[in-house]
Structure formats: structure tokens, C-alpha cells
Enzyme design. Structure first.
Site, short mmCIF file in Angstrom:
data_model
loop_
_atom_site.label_atom_id
_atom_site.label_comp_id
_atom_site.label_asym_id
_atom_site.label_seq_id
_atom_site.Cartn_x
_atom_site.Cartn_y
_atom_site.Cartn_z
N TYR A 93 -16.33 38.40 50.28
CA TYR A 93 -16.05 39.70 50.90
C TYR A 93 -15.45 39.49 52.29
O TYR A 93 -14.40 40.05 52.63
CB TYR A 93 -17.34 40.52 51.00
CG TYR A 93 -17.21 41.75 51.88
CD1 TYR A 93 -16.41 42.82 51.49
CD2 TYR A 93 -17.88 41.83 53.10
CE1 TYR A 93 -16.27 43.94 52.30
CE2 TYR A 93 -17.75 42.95 53.91
CZ TYR A 93 -16.94 44.00 53.51
OH TYR A 93 -16.81 45.10 54.33
N SER A 144 -14.25 44.00 59.02
CA SER A 144 -15.71 43.96 59.00
C SER A 144 -16.25 42.92 59.96
O SER A 144 -15.62 41.89 60.20
CB SER A 144 -16.15 43.61 57.58
OG SER A 144 -17.50 43.24 57.57
#
Ligand SMILES: NC(=O)c1ccc[n+]([C@@H]2O[C@H](COP(=O)([O-])OP(=O)(O)OC[C@H]3O[C@@H](n4cnc5c(N)ncnc54)[C@H](O)[C@@H]3O)[C@@H](O)[C@H]2O)c1
Length: 342
Positions: free
Chosen positions: A170, A145
Site C-alpha cells: 500500500y 499517505s
């Protein structure tokens, strides 16, 4: 013989589009895996599966369900934390490629639900790596990501930049995935490619992300929450462009790098950051509604802007995103209105 491919997260936003594209452009035999968790409405996940010919009534845990529309697609409901079942699946399937997209996604949810990220993204990813180690595959492509760039300030974000200041758990789990993949590429020569996705949007999108949250509020005549008083930019990337890149990367197996291991990373984004206020403008006019806004401070875990340098991906596989924000939002809105009958 056609390739056998595992797509994890197949009921999710990007996984669904990936399976759809692979069915229409390749002769691969595809198995989609997902636990269909309830992080956002499961109905959307079941509807995506229905669009791939998998009827929800026939889905059973750990049993393959054949698609009624595509003879090359089967779906299996399984949790990545169930290592024994995952090993059994790899044993019986002989995968050539693995496209690993399943994860606990979302930056904000990770603040109050850290364990979901450790389980799915760290433990689950390790099970994928172990399965690839026990039953070697030609190529493992996995989702990282743009959030790994965290508090970095230098833009555009480049894969050559150091990424060691994540702003959320995350992001930390995605960075961990890159490190874990590096170890397995090094020790067990598993060819791995990590793709750092930049804000993906489009039809069948994720209800927890801005385009869907905004569209829902705007259609209900409710105000939308605009964080950091709108002073944000995102490298919004249309899902078809992302999936095009994913499919190209899968076949271009990670070559041995200068350190002697089959390991690499790419940014995959549009490389044209859009100001949040401009995005809202385009969305409002496509929806044909007035937009009411609540201006809010910056949220914990969030970053002000993202911007992908995709030169390595362009060079490796000819990646070239084609969709402008106007075209992409138009497609998204047309799907949204039809799906939610707005
Ligand atoms: N959408 C984006 O903008 C974006 C940006 C950066 C990275 N990513 C990454 O891309 C991947 C796909 O994202 P998405 O937007 O399609 O998200 P998504 O939430 O729609 O899809 C992920 C799927 O994984 C499944 N899943 C989660 N934990 C699982 C587990 N333990 N076992 C089996 N299945 C599990 C979920 O049920 C879900 O259907 C994720 O890894 C995400 O972190 C997405």
C-alpha cells in the site's frame, strides 16, 4: 463561472466529507466518482451517497446520477481502470480541479491482495494523470499517505525526509503516485499537490480502521485486538480538519517550485500523536462501556508511530487543525451510536 470539480472516491470516507464541505462552502459544480467496491460493506458507501442526495436505486454504471438535494452535485459509478470511460468523462466535463481520493486503502489487506493496489492505485492513478494530460486541469490534488514514511525513525515525519523504505505494498503504491505525479508535472506541466494523510477518523469512518473496529467490538462486549501490546502511537486527525486542509489546498494551485515544475507535497495531520492506549481510554469512556483487550504482537506491514510535521502546509494555506481527540471521538461516537443504533 463556478469551477467544475471531480472528486474521486466520493462514496468513501474522506471523499464523502470533501463533497459535503465543498457543497456547503463553495459554488463549485461537483462530479463524484466511485466504483463502490466491496472492500468494506457497500451499504455504508450507499448511505453516504444517500446523505448527499443520491439514491442507490438510480445509480447506473458510467451514467451520471443527479443529486436530489444538491443541484450542483452529480455522481458517476465508474472504475478508474476503465480508461476509455474516464477519458470520455473528462472530455465531456472540462474539469478545473481534480481531487483524487479513490484508492484501494488499508495496509493489512495489501499483504494478501496486492493486485487490488496495483490496479486501483497505480493503473487507476495513471489513468487520472493521462486524463489530466489530455484535458488539462488547473490543479490535481491527490491522496498520498503517512505510510510512505515506512521504516523511517526520525520524527516528526517531514516532507524533506527521504522516503524509500515502505513497509507495505500500500505504502509503495502511494509513494509511486508521488513519483508519477512528479513526472507528469515535469513533462506536461500539470500542477499537482500530493497530500500525505495521517490516520483520519470521525463520523462515517472506515470499518477497517481501529476506531470503527474498536467501537464495534466494545459495543458487542467483545475484546479488541491491541497490537504491539499497545505500544503504538498515531497522529489521529479529525476528518473535518483534513477536509478543511484539502479544500484550502485545491484553490491554492501548486506554484512552480525551485526546480521549475508545478509539483509539491504536504503532510496533513494533527501533529499531536496519541498513544493507542490513551485513544482506547477516550473511546471506551465516550461509549460508556468497559473495554476488554487482547494484547497482540506487532502486525506485518504496520509501523509503531506516526507524527506529522505540517509546517509547510501551515505556511502555504494557513492549515490549522482544531479538533482535540476528546472532541473528535465524541463526535465519532455520537454518529456511530445513531448510525448503528447502538
Ligand atoms: N483514512 C485514512 O486514514 C487515510 C490515511 C492515509 C491515506 N488515505 C488515502 O485517502 C484516500 C481516501 O481514503 P478513505 O479513508 O476515504 O478510503 P475509502 O476506502 O473509504 O475511500 C476510497 C474510495 O475509493 C473507491 N475506489 C477504490 N478503488 C477504485 C477504483 N478502481 N475506481 C473507482 N473508485 C475506487 C472505493 O470504493 C472507496 O469508496 C485514499 O487514497 C487513501 O489511500 C486515507
Amino acid at each position: 463561472m463556478s469551477k467544475k470539480v471531480l472528486v474521486t472516491g466520493a462514496a468513501g470516507f474522506i471523499g464523502f466529507h470533501t463533497v459535503k464541505k465543498l457543497l456547503s462552502t463553495t459554488d463549485y459544480q461537483i462530479i463524484g466518482l466511485d466504483n463502490i467496491n466491496d472492500y468494506y460493506p457497500m451499504t455504508l458507501k450507499f448511505e453516504r451517497l444517500k446523505a448527499l442526495g443520491i439514491h442507490p436505486d438510480f445509480i447506473r454504471y458510467r451514467q451520471k446520477t443527479a443529486s436530489r438535494q444538491h443541484d450542483r452535485f452529480e455522481f458517476i459509478r465508474m472504475d478508474l481502470t476503465d480508461e476509455k470511460s474516464l477519458q470520455d468523462l473528462f472530455h465531456s466535463s472540462n474539469f478545473d480541479y481534480v481531487i483524487h481520493l479513490a484508492a484501494q486503502a488499508g495496509v493489512r489487506y495489501s499483504i494478501d491482495n496486492p493486485n487490488a493496489y496495483i490496479q486501483s492505485n497505480v493503473v487507476g492513478f495513471n489513468h487520472i494523470l493521462e486524463a489530466c494530460r489530455t484535458y488539462p486541469v488547473e490543479h490535481l490534488v491527490y491522496a498520498s499517505s503517512s505510510s510512505v514514511y515506512g521504516l523511517n525513525e526520525e520524527q516528526p515525519f517531514s516532507i524533506h525526509h527521504k522516503v524509500d523504505q515502505p513497509a507495505s505494498l500500500y505504502a509503495a503504491t502511494k509513494k509511486s503516485n508521488e513519483l508519477m505525479a512528479h513526472t507528469y508535472s515535469h513533462l506536461f506541466k500539470i500542477p499537482t499537490t500530493g497530500l500525505r494523510f495521517f490516520t483520519v477518523y470521525g463520523p462515517w469512518g472506515r470499518p477497517d480502521m481501529a476506531p470503527m473496529l474498536f467501537a464495534k467490538a466494545i459495543m458487542n462486549n467483545d475484546p479488541i485486538n491491541v497490537y504491539n501490546n499497545g505500544k503504538m502511537a498515531r497522529d489521529f486527525t479529525y476528518v473535518d480538519d483534513i477536509v478543511d486542509g484539502v479544500c484550502k489546498v485545491v484553490e491554492a494551485v501548486a506554484p512552480v517550485n525551485e526546480k521549475g515544475l508545478p509539483y509539491r507535497l504536504f503532510n496533513i495531520g494533527n501533529s499531536k500523536p496519541v498513544q493507542l492506549m490513551d485513544f482506547i481510554d477516550v473511546l471506551g469512556s465516550e461509549l460508556g462501556r468497559e473495554v476488554k483487550m487482547n494484547f497482540m504482537p506487532m502486525q506485518d506491514g504496520d509501523v509503531v508511530s506516526t507524527f506529522a510535521d505540517t509546517s509547510e502546509l501551515k505556511e502555504a494555506v494557513g492549515y490549522q487543525p482544531k479538533t482535540s481527540i476528546q472532541e473528535g471521538v465524541k463526535e465519532f461516537v455520537s454518529w456511530y451510536k445513531e448510525f448503528y443504533k447502538g
